[in-house]
Motif scaffolding. Structure first.
Motif, PDB file in Angstrom:
ATOM      1  N   VAL A  22      26.327  -4.314 -13.549  1.00 32.46           N
ATOM      2  CA  VAL A  22      26.637  -2.915 -13.261  1.00 32.46           C
ATOM      3  C   VAL A  22      27.852  -2.795 -12.353  1.00 32.46           C
ATOM      4  O   VAL A  22      28.777  -2.013 -12.619  1.00 32.46           O
ATOM      5  CB  VAL A  22      25.425  -2.215 -12.594  1.00 32.46           C
ATOM      6  N   ASP A  28      28.889  -1.394 -19.781  1.00 34.71           N
ATOM      7  CA  ASP A  28      28.385  -0.166 -20.378  1.00 34.71           C
ATOM      8  C   ASP A  28      26.869  -0.274 -20.518  1.00 34.71           C
ATOM      9  O   ASP A  28      26.258  -1.260 -20.091  1.00 34.71           O
ATOM     10  CB  ASP A  28      29.055   0.113 -21.720  1.00 34.71           C
ATOM     11  N   THR A  29      26.254   0.727 -21.132  1.00 30.17           N
ATOM     12  CA  THR A  29      24.796   0.764 -21.234  1.00 30.17           C
ATOM     13  C   THR A  29      24.236  -0.454 -21.952  1.00 30.17           C
ATOM     14  O   THR A  29      23.249  -1.057 -21.501  1.00 30.17           O
ATOM     15  CB  THR A  29      24.356   2.049 -21.965  1.00 30.17           C
ATOM     16  N   ILE A  32      24.553  -3.620 -19.728  1.00 28.85           N
ATOM     17  CA  ILE A  32      23.597  -3.615 -18.619  1.00 28.85           C
ATOM     18  C   ILE A  32      22.186  -3.941 -19.121  1.00 28.85           C
ATOM     19  O   ILE A  32      21.472  -4.755 -18.525  1.00 28.85           O
ATOM     20  CB  ILE A  32      23.624  -2.258 -17.901  1.00 28.85           C
ATOM     21  N   GLY A  33      21.801  -3.308 -20.226  1.00 28.13           N
ATOM     22  CA  GLY A  33      20.484  -3.591 -20.781  1.00 28.13           C
ATOM     23  C   GLY A  33      20.322  -5.048 -21.159  1.00 28.13           C
ATOM     24  O   GLY A  33      19.305  -5.673 -20.853  1.00 28.13           O
ATOM     25  N   THR A 109      18.903   2.052  -8.417  1.00 28.47           N
ATOM     26  CA  THR A 109      18.297   3.027  -9.324  1.00 28.47           C
ATOM     27  C   THR A 109      18.171   4.364  -8.608  1.00 28.47           C
ATOM     28  O   THR A 109      17.808   4.431  -7.435  1.00 28.47           O
ATOM     29  CB  THR A 109      16.910   2.565  -9.790  1.00 28.47           C
ATOM     30  N   ILE A 161      17.988   0.360 -21.746  1.00 29.08           N
ATOM     31  CA  ILE A 161      19.000   1.137 -22.466  1.00 29.08           C
ATOM     32  C   ILE A 161      18.551   2.581 -22.624  1.00 29.08           C
ATOM     33  O   ILE A 161      19.336   3.518 -22.438  1.00 29.08           O
ATOM     34  CB  ILE A 161      19.282   0.501 -23.843  1.00 29.08           C
ATOM     35  N   LEU A 164      18.264   4.234 -18.856  1.00 27.67           N
ATOM     36  CA  LEU A 164      19.368   4.068 -17.904  1.00 27.67           C
ATOM     37  C   LEU A 164      19.941   5.387 -17.420  1.00 27.67           C
ATOM     38  O   LEU A 164      20.156   5.578 -16.216  1.00 27.67           O
ATOM     39  CB  LEU A 164      20.474   3.211 -18.536  1.00 27.67           C
ATOM     40  N   ASN A 165      20.188   6.316 -18.321  1.00 26.31           N
ATOM     41  CA  ASN A 165      20.793   7.589 -17.920  1.00 26.31           C
ATOM     42  C   ASN A 165      19.787   8.578 -17.347  1.00 26.31           C
ATOM     43  O   ASN A 165      20.172   9.656 -16.883  1.00 26.31           O
ATOM     44  CB  ASN A 165      21.514   8.225 -19.110  1.00 26.31           C
ATOM     45  N   GLY A 168      17.913   5.115 -14.280  1.00 27.85           N
ATOM     46  CA  GLY A 168      18.496   3.813 -13.988  1.00 27.85           C
ATOM     47  C   GLY A 168      17.686   2.687 -14.583  1.00 27.85           C
ATOM     48  O   GLY A 168      18.124   1.535 -14.588  1.00 27.85           O
TER      49      GLY A 168
END
Length: 216
Positions: A22, A28-29, A32-33, A109, A161, A164-165, A168
């Protein structure tokens, strides 16, 4: 002590690689996932044979409820996991500072787009799903130990994923505690959500998996 060190190292790997993706890599998403998912997979195969590879107080809570571990082991596991996350976050903060990046952004988070109630629900749901996979894939009755690490890692990646938005994507009190202690702000004031909600999700999963026959 071997179990304590295994849980410490596994949680360190998870938090260091995940939050490093991160902050340092600016991923990106998907990145990170995958970083969190692959970190838990690597840790499971590296250290899981020693401690069972929990690396998460929520996982240990579900295992305790379903009598797969003792109370004394549970306490030592949770302490090791939290310490591993804190030390990992300390290193991330050090490296972020070395790059001249804001040290208040450590992959912590938090939720800014939704309210606390919705954030709590998100963390309960994703942790519940995560623990349902873990408890069933590691079941002595119908699990598959050979592919458990990969299955758990892929599951974690996809759940992060999705979440996340929203929150977190914590699913792990230790993962949230480490960065929040150094970042402060709302990540610290909202920390209760990331401690309580995953434990609730884990408890629900423990009882549900038991109904599905995950335990002897």
């Amino acid at each position: 002590m071997r179990k304590f060190l295994a849980e410490f190292m596994g949680t360190f790997m998870l938090v260091f690689l995940g939050t490093g993706a991160v902050t340092v890599a600016k991923g990106d998403t998907l990145t990170i996932g995958l970083a969190f998912g692959l970190a838990i997979t690597v840790s499971a195969y590296a250290f899981g044979g020693i401690s069972g590879g929990h690396f998460n107080p929520a996982v240990s809570t579900a295992m305790l409820i379903n009598r797969r571990m003792s109370v004394s082991d549970y306490v030592s596991y949770v302490i090791a996991q939290i310490l591993g996350a804190i030390v990992a976050s300390a290193f991330v903060r050090l490296f972020v500072g070395a790059l001249g990046l804001p040290t208040g952004s450590l992959g912590q988070t938090d939720f800014s787009k939704i309210n606390a109630g919705m954030a709590f629900l998100v963390e309960v749901v994703v942790t519940f799903l995560f623990l349902m996979v873990i408890l069933n894939v590691t079941s002595k009755d119908h699990g598959n130990g050979d592919f458990a690490g990969i299955t758990i890692g892929v599951t974690l990646a996809f759940l992060i994923i999705v979440a996340l938005n929203l929150t977190g994507g914590s699913l792990n009190p230790a993962r949230s505690i480490g960065p929040a202690l150094f970042a402060g702000g709302t990540a610290l004031s909202h920390l209760w959500v990331y401690i309580v909600a995953p434990l609730v999700g884990a408890a629900l999963a423990a009882f549900t998996a038991r109904l599905m026959g995950s335990e002897d």
